[in-house]
Design a protein around this motif. Structure first.
Motif, short mmCIF file in Angstrom:
data_model
loop_
_atom_site.label_atom_id
_atom_site.label_comp_id
_atom_site.label_asym_id
_atom_site.label_seq_id
_atom_site.Cartn_x
_atom_site.Cartn_y
_atom_site.Cartn_z
N THR A 1 -8.72 0.68 10.97
CA THR A 1 -8.14 1.00 12.16
C THR A 1 -6.71 1.46 11.39
O THR A 1 -6.46 0.93 10.70
CB THR A 1 -7.98 0.18 13.24
OG1 THR A 1 -7.25 -0.97 12.46
CG2 THR A 1 -9.15 -0.26 13.52
N LEU A 2 -5.98 2.36 12.27
CA LEU A 2 -4.52 2.56 11.83
C LEU A 2 -3.77 1.27 11.56
O LEU A 2 -3.01 1.05 10.48
CB LEU A 2 -3.97 3.34 12.84
CG LEU A 2 -2.62 3.92 12.67
CD1 LEU A 2 -2.23 4.33 11.24
CD2 LEU A 2 -1.94 4.69 13.72
N GLU A 3 -4.06 0.45 12.62
CA GLU A 3 -3.38 -0.97 12.56
C GLU A 3 -3.61 -1.56 11.08
O GLU A 3 -2.66 -1.99 10.51
CB GLU A 3 -3.80 -1.64 13.70
CG GLU A 3 -2.90 -2.97 13.95
CD GLU A 3 -1.68 -2.34 14.45
OE1 GLU A 3 -0.41 -2.83 13.98
OE2 GLU A 3 -1.59 -1.36 14.95
N GLU A 4 -4.92 -1.65 10.80
CA GLU A 4 -5.00 -2.42 9.51
C GLU A 4 -4.68 -1.52 8.36
O GLU A 4 -4.32 -2.06 7.23
CB GLU A 4 -6.76 -2.28 9.34
CG GLU A 4 -7.43 -3.41 10.29
CD GLU A 4 -8.61 -3.38 10.56
OE1 GLU A 4 -9.40 -4.12 11.12
OE2 GLU A 4 -9.27 -2.18 10.46
N ALA A 5 -4.84 -0.32 8.40
CA ALA A 5 -4.37 0.66 7.30
C ALA A 5 -2.87 0.45 7.02
O ALA A 5 -2.24 0.43 5.77
CB ALA A 5 -4.66 2.08 7.91
N PRO B 1 -6.84 -0.41 -5.68
CA PRO B 1 -6.53 -1.41 -4.59
C PRO B 1 -6.59 -0.54 -3.29
O PRO B 1 -6.36 0.67 -3.21
CB PRO B 1 -4.93 -1.51 -4.74
CG PRO B 1 -4.85 -1.38 -6.49
CD PRO B 1 -6.04 -0.21 -7.08
N GLY B 2 -7.08 -1.14 -2.20
CA GLY B 2 -7.26 -0.75 -0.81
C GLY B 2 -8.12 -1.54 -0.03
O GLY B 2 -8.23 -2.75 -0.03
N SER B 3 -8.62 -0.82 0.92
CA SER B 3 -9.50 -1.63 2.07
C SER B 3 -10.67 -1.73 1.57
O SER B 3 -11.43 -1.06 0.84
CB SER B 3 -9.35 -0.84 3.36
OG SER B 3 -9.89 0.50 3.25
N LEU B 4 -11.25 -3.02 2.00
CA LEU B 4 -12.83 -3.37 1.43
C LEU B 4 -13.91 -3.09 2.78
O LEU B 4 -14.84 -3.58 2.55
CB LEU B 4 -12.83 -4.70 1.21
CG LEU B 4 -12.18 -5.09 -0.09
CD1 LEU B 4 -12.09 -6.52 -0.27
CD2 LEU B 4 -12.64 -4.29 -1.63
N LYS C 1 -18.67 4.25 1.65
CA LYS C 1 -17.72 4.28 0.49
C LYS C 1 -16.87 3.03 0.43
O LYS C 1 -16.96 2.63 -0.70
CB LYS C 1 -16.92 5.61 0.30
CG LYS C 1 -17.84 6.91 0.07
CD LYS C 1 -17.15 8.23 0.22
CE LYS C 1 -16.22 8.19 -1.06
NZ LYS C 1 -15.22 9.44 -1.27
N SER C 2 -16.56 2.38 1.64
CA SER C 2 -15.67 1.49 1.59
C SER C 2 -16.70 0.05 1.34
O SER C 2 -16.03 -0.93 0.69
CB SER C 2 -14.85 1.24 2.75
OG SER C 2 -15.68 0.90 3.91
N LEU D 1 -12.47 5.69 8.57
CA LEU D 1 -11.50 6.03 7.61
C LEU D 1 -11.32 4.81 6.70
O LEU D 1 -11.46 3.51 7.31
CB LEU D 1 -10.31 6.64 7.85
CG LEU D 1 -10.34 7.90 8.86
CD1 LEU D 1 -8.96 8.17 9.31
CD2 LEU D 1 -10.56 9.05 7.88
N TYR D 2 -11.09 4.99 5.47
CA TYR D 2 -10.48 3.71 4.63
C TYR D 2 -9.26 4.25 3.85
O TYR D 2 -9.07 5.52 3.69
CB TYR D 2 -11.69 3.17 3.60
CG TYR D 2 -12.19 4.13 2.50
CD1 TYR D 2 -12.99 5.22 2.77
CD2 TYR D 2 -11.86 3.66 1.19
CE1 TYR D 2 -13.67 5.86 1.68
CE2 TYR D 2 -12.36 4.34 0.31
CZ TYR D 2 -12.93 5.55 0.42
OH TYR D 2 -13.66 6.30 -0.72
N ILE D 3 -8.81 3.42 3.30
CA ILE D 3 -7.53 3.77 2.34
C ILE D 3 -7.58 3.02 0.95
O ILE D 3 -8.34 2.01 0.64
CB ILE D 3 -6.13 3.43 3.03
CG1 ILE D 3 -6.00 1.94 3.43
CG2 ILE D 3 -5.88 4.49 4.61
CD1 ILE D 3 -4.45 1.70 3.49
N GLU D 4 -6.86 3.84 0.02
CA GLU D 4 -7.01 3.53 -1.44
C GLU D 4 -5.76 4.07 -1.74
O GLU D 4 -4.83 4.79 -1.37
CB GLU D 4 -8.00 4.44 -1.95
CG GLU D 4 -8.82 3.69 -3.00
CD GLU D 4 -9.99 4.92 -3.40
OE1 GLU D 4 -11.15 4.46 -3.07
OE2 GLU D 4 -9.88 5.61 -3.97
N LYS D 5 -5.06 3.11 -2.68
CA LYS D 5 -3.86 3.33 -3.50
C LYS D 5 -4.02 4.89 -4.10
O LYS D 5 -5.02 5.23 -4.89
CB LYS D 5 -3.43 2.45 -4.43
CG LYS D 5 -1.98 2.68 -4.89
CD LYS D 5 -1.38 1.62 -5.55
CE LYS D 5 -0.04 1.62 -6.15
NZ LYS D 5 1.11 1.97 -5.20
#
Ligand code: ADP
Ligand code: ADP
Ligand code: MG
Length: 455
Positions: free
Chosen positions: A140-144, A133-136, A117-118, A197-201
């Motif tokens: 990792t937790l560090e990047e998140a 907005p979020g990761s492309l 999905k990312s 995992l990925y993250i998103e606002k």
């Protein structure tokens, strides 16, 4: 080149298998069912022209090698995966094609491309389709942590290869992100093999709006309208409708443009859905692409008159779409309610044997199901047992027809979510079309704190 399909194996169970069998009948295609031991008396087995056992493992519907070998043995010339199970599994799609059969869905390489999905986000971003907005890519937790500080809290932690709302978590602060990330990772690694995992606002007060697409192998891509799916519980759809009560023609034009641009870019062929969220200001953001038939496809069928499964089959046969243009004019309004085998108060699954069932005999209603007296609802599968879809010339008429139908739908032997669905459809928010994706969660919370129980 048109490759006529004569014998179609359905790699699924429940209502969607029955739904696909219906279209096979209409097209004169022989429908081949597969089943696990717990499903040996299931409706899809009874209704199919032939049925083959997958053995004693209830999760046999996930066994790629077994299903492919059964399909070959049965002389199937095509496989329809339905939704869930192996429907978005590139390895399965490839195995079907490598065995000389037709896969009813997008090419395996396109499924593979869109599996993450990312990655979908990153493709959308590269062609100018807006994303949250979020990761492309997976992080990792560090990047998140770094990205979250840039975009600001709250953020959503999501499974890169997730679905059905599972694994989604809100982190309101750096502390929460650090605490939840490892838990979420462990969870998704087991439930979605190898997922990251990925993250998103996390956007407040959003609506879920999705666009149904058909794309043929000749480069034609059309949109069949939107579906509004904002009535959700735990990020999972409960009631869906088409058209959306809040989408204007301008919105629709913009969403079609985004969706078609994306599908053309990835050379998508077959039916697919692009999901968007709409924020309070009316901006749209792509969130994911579903590479299969969707649970809620009947509401689109009800207002367009198009049989989406039939289109999937014809596209897979190599035919050119007869629908030349995207649709802007719809016939009336349709609303779907998902009926679950569950205790509506405790919201816990309620598997068991159906003692008897009485279907409503009310007008403008379609019920997709695999129910009959004596049918077992095993605990191993998704608890959704039926979908009730009501049509009306206006939204209010559709709503009343749906309430009527649900009120006259009786299932005994197990508990179902029917009373709760009637309650939701009768709230002022639903009647006014004025809700966001968290409305139902808040409603259920209030209901619980008041100690209300479904009739
Ligand atoms: P999404 O919200 O990701 O678009 P949908 O709500 O459209 O997903 O439906 C897909 C979900 O349906 C799957 O994630 C799975 O939990 C569930 N499912 C899969 N197979 C079946 C089935 N045969 N019967 C009922 N539900 C199913
Ligand atoms: P899944 O693959 O599990 O279906 P999605 O990415 O489609 O996951 O998200 C499921 C639901 O979660 C959406 O329909 C929406 O209600 C909510 N959601 C997803 N992304 C966001 C976001 N960035 N902000 C707010 N809500 C979101
Ligand atoms: Mg989704």
């Amino acid at each position: 080149m048109v490759d006529r399909i004569n014998r179609l194996l359905i790699a699924n169970r429940g209502e969607i298998a029955v739904r696909i069998i219906k279209t096979c009948r209409k097209l004169g295609i022989e429908a081949i069912a597969v089943y696990t031991n717990v499903d040996s008396d299931a409706m899809h087995v009874k209704l199919a022209d032939e049925a083959y056992s997958l053995g004693s493992d209830p999760y046999g519907y996930l066994d790629i090698d077994k299903i492919v070998s059964v399909a070959k043995k049965a002389n199937a010339d095509a496989v329809h995966p339905g939704y869930g199970f192996l429907s978005e599994n590139a390895r399965f799609a490839k195995a079907v094609e490598d065995s000389g059969m037709i896969w009813i869905g997008p090419k395996w390489s396109v499924i593979e491309l869109l599996e993450s999905k990312s990655m979908v986000r990153s493709i959308a971003h590269s062609i100018g389709v807006p994303i949250v907005p979020g990761s492309l890519g997976p992080v990792t937790l560090e990047e998140a942590r770094k990205i979250a500080e840039e975009i600001g809290f709250p953020v959503l932690i999501k499974a890169d290869r997730g679905g059905g709302g599972r694994g989604i978590r809100v982190a309101n602060s750096l502390d929460e992100l650090e605490r939840l990330f490892p838990i979420a990772l462990k969870e998704v690694e087991t439930s979605f093999k190898g997922s990251k995992l990925y993250i998103e606002k996390f956007l407040p007060k959003v609506r879920h709006i999705e666009i149904q697409i058909l794309a043929d192998a000749h480069g034609n891509v059309v949109a069949l309208g939107e579906r509004e799916c904002s009535i959700q519980r735990r990020y999972q759809k409960v009631i869906e409708e088409a058209p959306s009560p809040i989408i204007t023609d301008d919105d629709r034009r913009k969403l079609y443009e985004y969706a078609i641009k994306f599908m053309k870019h990835v050379k998508y062929v077959n039916a697919g859905t692009i999901e968007f969220i709409r924020d309070e200001k009316g901006n749209f953001y792509l969130i994911e692409v579903n590479k299969r038939i969707q649970v809620e496809h009947p509401v689109t069928e009800a207002i367009t008159g198009i049989d989406i499964v039939e289109q999937q089959i014809k596209i897979a046969e190599g035919r050119e779409l007869e629908i030349k243009d995207s649709i802007y004019k719809f016939n009336g309004h349709a609303i779907e309610a998902r009926v679950y085998a569950e205790d509506p108060d405790r919201m816990l699954p309620s598997p068991g044997k159906i003692m008897w069932v009485r279907f409503p005999n009310t007008k403008n209603v379609r019920i997709d199901h695999a129910l009959a007296p004596g049918v077992d609802i095993p605990p191993f599968y998704d608890p959704m047992i039926a979908k009730v879809i009501a049509w009306g010339s206006t939204r209010e008429e559709a709503r009343q027809n749906l309430v009527n139908a649900l009120s006259n739908f009786e299932i005994s032997g197990i508990k179902t979510s029917i009373p709760l669905l009637i309650e939701i459809l009768s709230t002022k928010e639903f009647i006014d079309g004025d809700y966001d994706t968290l409305f139902l969660g808040r409603y259920l919370e209030q209901r619980r704190s008041k100690g209300v129980s479904a009739k």
